[in-house]
Design a protein around this motif. Structure first.
Motif, mmCIF file in Angstrom:
data_model
loop_
_atom_site.group_PDB
_atom_site.id
_atom_site.type_symbol
_atom_site.label_atom_id
_atom_site.label_comp_id
_atom_site.label_asym_id
_atom_site.label_seq_id
_atom_site.Cartn_x
_atom_site.Cartn_y
_atom_site.Cartn_z
ATOM 1 N N GLU A 67 -8.126 42.543 -64.149
ATOM 2 C CA GLU A 67 -9.034 42.504 -65.292
ATOM 3 C C GLU A 67 -8.968 41.126 -65.923
ATOM 4 O OE1 GLU A 67 -8.319 45.653 -68.072
ATOM 5 O OE2 GLU A 67 -7.899 47.048 -66.462
ATOM 6 N N ALA A 68 -10.104 40.516 -66.099
ATOM 7 C CA ALA A 68 -10.156 39.177 -66.668
ATOM 8 C C ALA A 68 -10.370 39.228 -68.174
ATOM 9 C CB ALA A 68 -11.267 38.378 -66.011
ATOM 10 N N ASN A 69 -10.789 40.323 -68.678
ATOM 11 C CA ASN A 69 -11.108 40.429 -70.097
ATOM 12 C C ASN A 69 -9.831 40.642 -70.909
ATOM 13 O OD1 ASN A 69 -12.037 41.036 -72.620
ATOM 14 N ND2 ASN A 69 -13.708 42.318 -71.916
ATOM 15 N N GLY A 70 -9.555 39.769 -71.852
ATOM 16 C CA GLY A 70 -8.343 39.861 -72.675
ATOM 17 C C GLY A 70 -8.293 41.129 -73.502
ATOM 18 N N LEU A 71 -9.444 41.623 -73.953
ATOM 19 C CA LEU A 71 -9.452 42.845 -74.757
ATOM 20 C C LEU A 71 -9.014 44.042 -73.924
ATOM 21 C CD1 LEU A 71 -12.752 42.372 -76.775
ATOM 22 C CD2 LEU A 71 -10.405 42.121 -77.580
ATOM 23 N N GLU A 72 -9.424 44.085 -72.660
ATOM 24 C CA GLU A 72 -9.003 45.176 -71.782
ATOM 25 C C GLU A 72 -7.494 45.142 -71.568
ATOM 26 O OE1 GLU A 72 -10.706 47.773 -70.532
ATOM 27 O OE2 GLU A 72 -12.370 47.079 -71.743
ATOM 28 N N LYS A 147 -0.310 36.869 -74.091
ATOM 29 C CA LYS A 147 0.095 35.704 -74.882
ATOM 30 C C LYS A 147 -0.459 34.421 -74.263
ATOM 31 C CE LYS A 147 4.327 33.618 -76.744
ATOM 32 N NZ LYS A 147 5.793 33.701 -76.735
ATOM 33 N N ASP A 148 -0.348 34.289 -72.931
ATOM 34 C CA ASP A 148 -0.870 33.105 -72.249
ATOM 35 C C ASP A 148 -2.383 33.015 -72.391
ATOM 36 O OD1 ASP A 148 1.686 32.431 -71.463
ATOM 37 O OD2 ASP A 148 1.483 33.260 -69.437
ATOM 38 N N LEU A 149 -3.071 34.153 -72.245
ATOM 39 C CA LEU A 149 -4.526 34.159 -72.369
ATOM 40 C C LEU A 149 -4.957 33.780 -73.785
ATOM 41 C CD1 LEU A 149 -5.493 37.290 -70.267
ATOM 42 C CD2 LEU A 149 -5.923 34.899 -69.701
ATOM 43 N N LYS A 150 -4.239 34.262 -74.780
ATOM 44 C CA LYS A 150 -4.570 33.899 -76.158
ATOM 45 C C LYS A 150 -4.376 32.400 -76.377
ATOM 46 C CE LYS A 150 -3.872 38.289 -78.517
ATOM 47 N NZ LYS A 150 -3.096 39.028 -79.510
ATOM 48 N N LYS A 151 -3.318 31.832 -75.787
ATOM 49 C CA LYS A 151 -3.097 30.393 -75.905
ATOM 50 C C LYS A 151 -4.246 29.623 -75.257
ATOM 51 C CE LYS A 151 1.955 30.240 -76.141
ATOM 52 N NZ LYS A 151 3.184 29.856 -75.420
ATOM 53 N N LYS A 152 -4.677 30.090 -74.081
ATOM 54 C CA LYS A 152 -5.786 29.425 -73.391
ATOM 55 C C LYS A 152 -7.063 29.499 -74.214
ATOM 56 C CE LYS A 152 -4.222 29.930 -68.626
ATOM 57 N NZ LYS A 152 -4.483 30.565 -67.327
ATOM 58 N N LEU A 153 -7.309 30.654 -74.811
ATOM 59 C CA LEU A 153 -8.513 30.817 -75.611
ATOM 60 C C LEU A 153 -8.479 29.971 -76.879
ATOM 61 C CD1 LEU A 153 -9.215 34.641 -75.269
ATOM 62 C CD2 LEU A 153 -10.558 32.766 -74.318
ATOM 63 N N ALA A 154 -7.299 29.626 -77.331
ATOM 64 C CA ALA A 154 -7.165 28.826 -78.548
ATOM 65 C C ALA A 154 -7.366 27.334 -78.272
ATOM 66 C CB ALA A 154 -5.792 29.057 -79.182
ATOM 67 N N ARG A 155 -7.355 26.931 -77.008
ATOM 68 C CA ARG A 155 -7.535 25.513 -76.669
ATOM 69 C C ARG A 155 -8.940 25.057 -77.044
ATOM 70 N NH1 ARG A 155 -5.378 25.578 -70.687
ATOM 71 N NH2 ARG A 155 -7.576 25.172 -70.380
ATOM 72 N N PRO A 156 -9.090 23.740 -77.307
ATOM 73 C CA PRO A 156 -10.405 23.200 -77.704
ATOM 74 C C PRO A 156 -11.486 23.432 -76.638
ATOM 75 C CG PRO A 156 -8.683 21.557 -78.044
ATOM 76 C CD PRO A 156 -8.045 22.717 -77.367
ATOM 77 N N ILE A 161 -17.098 28.825 -77.180
ATOM 78 C CA ILE A 161 -17.523 28.914 -75.780
ATOM 79 C C ILE A 161 -18.826 29.693 -75.653
ATOM 80 C CG2 ILE A 161 -16.214 30.979 -75.186
ATOM 81 C CD1 ILE A 161 -16.556 27.889 -72.987
ATOM 82 N N ASP A 162 -19.044 30.696 -76.494
ATOM 83 C CA ASP A 162 -20.285 31.461 -76.433
ATOM 84 C C ASP A 162 -21.478 30.572 -76.770
ATOM 85 O OD1 ASP A 162 -18.976 33.784 -75.738
ATOM 86 O OD2 ASP A 162 -18.765 34.467 -77.812
#
Length: 194
Positions: A67-72, A147-156, A161-162
């Protein structure tokens, strides 16, 4: 795999219930009735827990499919937390069962057979403990991944992105339309020159 384990546990409980019925015939009906009620309650609890475990295993399979979706993944983590709570309930029930077994051992004439059954049940408890530990390990892995995905999403790179996606999509569609218009123009120009 879990379903077969659940079926085996259900069969074991059915066997114990049969033995308890035989015990009832030995004029200890009141003790047996109490034991049967406790057994049925435990059996229902085990079935419920196995059902929950089955649901949790399904959630784990979803996670393993990538699953690629962080919410899932967060929802999956919540399911893992529920698994841990179930494991805690299992531990509590194991303790209650052990207490009941100790009380019942004094009432049974064939203590050796009961001790053998206790050893078999202990193996089942160990197996369930191993499963619990595996689930906890998977849960910790999921936490790290989230945790890693949240860090990636926080990057500039991923901020807004939307909005960036919408703009690039509009730009792509505009470019496609312009290309088609230019192709029509050049086709018309070629036809006019011929």
């Amino acid at each position: 795999k879990e379903v077969s384990v659940t079926r085996k546990d259900a069969e074991k409980l059915s066997e114990l219930e049969g033995e308890l019925m035989a015990y009832r015939c030995s004029n200890n009906e009141e003790n047996l009735r109490k034991n049967l009620e406790a057994c049925k309650a435990k059996q229902e609890e085990v079935q419920r827990i196995h059902s929950e475990t089955k649901d949790l295993n399904a959630a784990l399979e979803d996670k393993e499919r990538g699953e690629a979706n962080g919410l899932e993944k967060i929802r999956s983590l919540e399911a893992q937390i529920k698994a841990t709570e179930c494991a805690q309930r299992i531990a509590s029930l194991k303790k209650q069962l052990a207490d009941l077994e100790e009380d019942e051992l004094a009432d049974y004439p064939d203590k050796e057979a009961l001790e053998e059954k206790q050893q078999k049940l202990q193996k089942d408890v160990d197996r369930l403990q191993s499963t619990k530990n595996q689930q906890i390990g998977r849960m910790q892995t999921l936490k790290e991944t989230i945790k890693d995905l949240k860090k990636k999403l926080a990057r500039p790179d991923y901020k807004n992105i939307d909005e960036k996606y919408k703009m690039k999509s509009i730009e792509l569609q505009t470019t496609k339309c312009a290309r088609k218009d230019l192709e029509k123009y050049y086709d018309a120009l070629d036809k006019a020159l011929m």
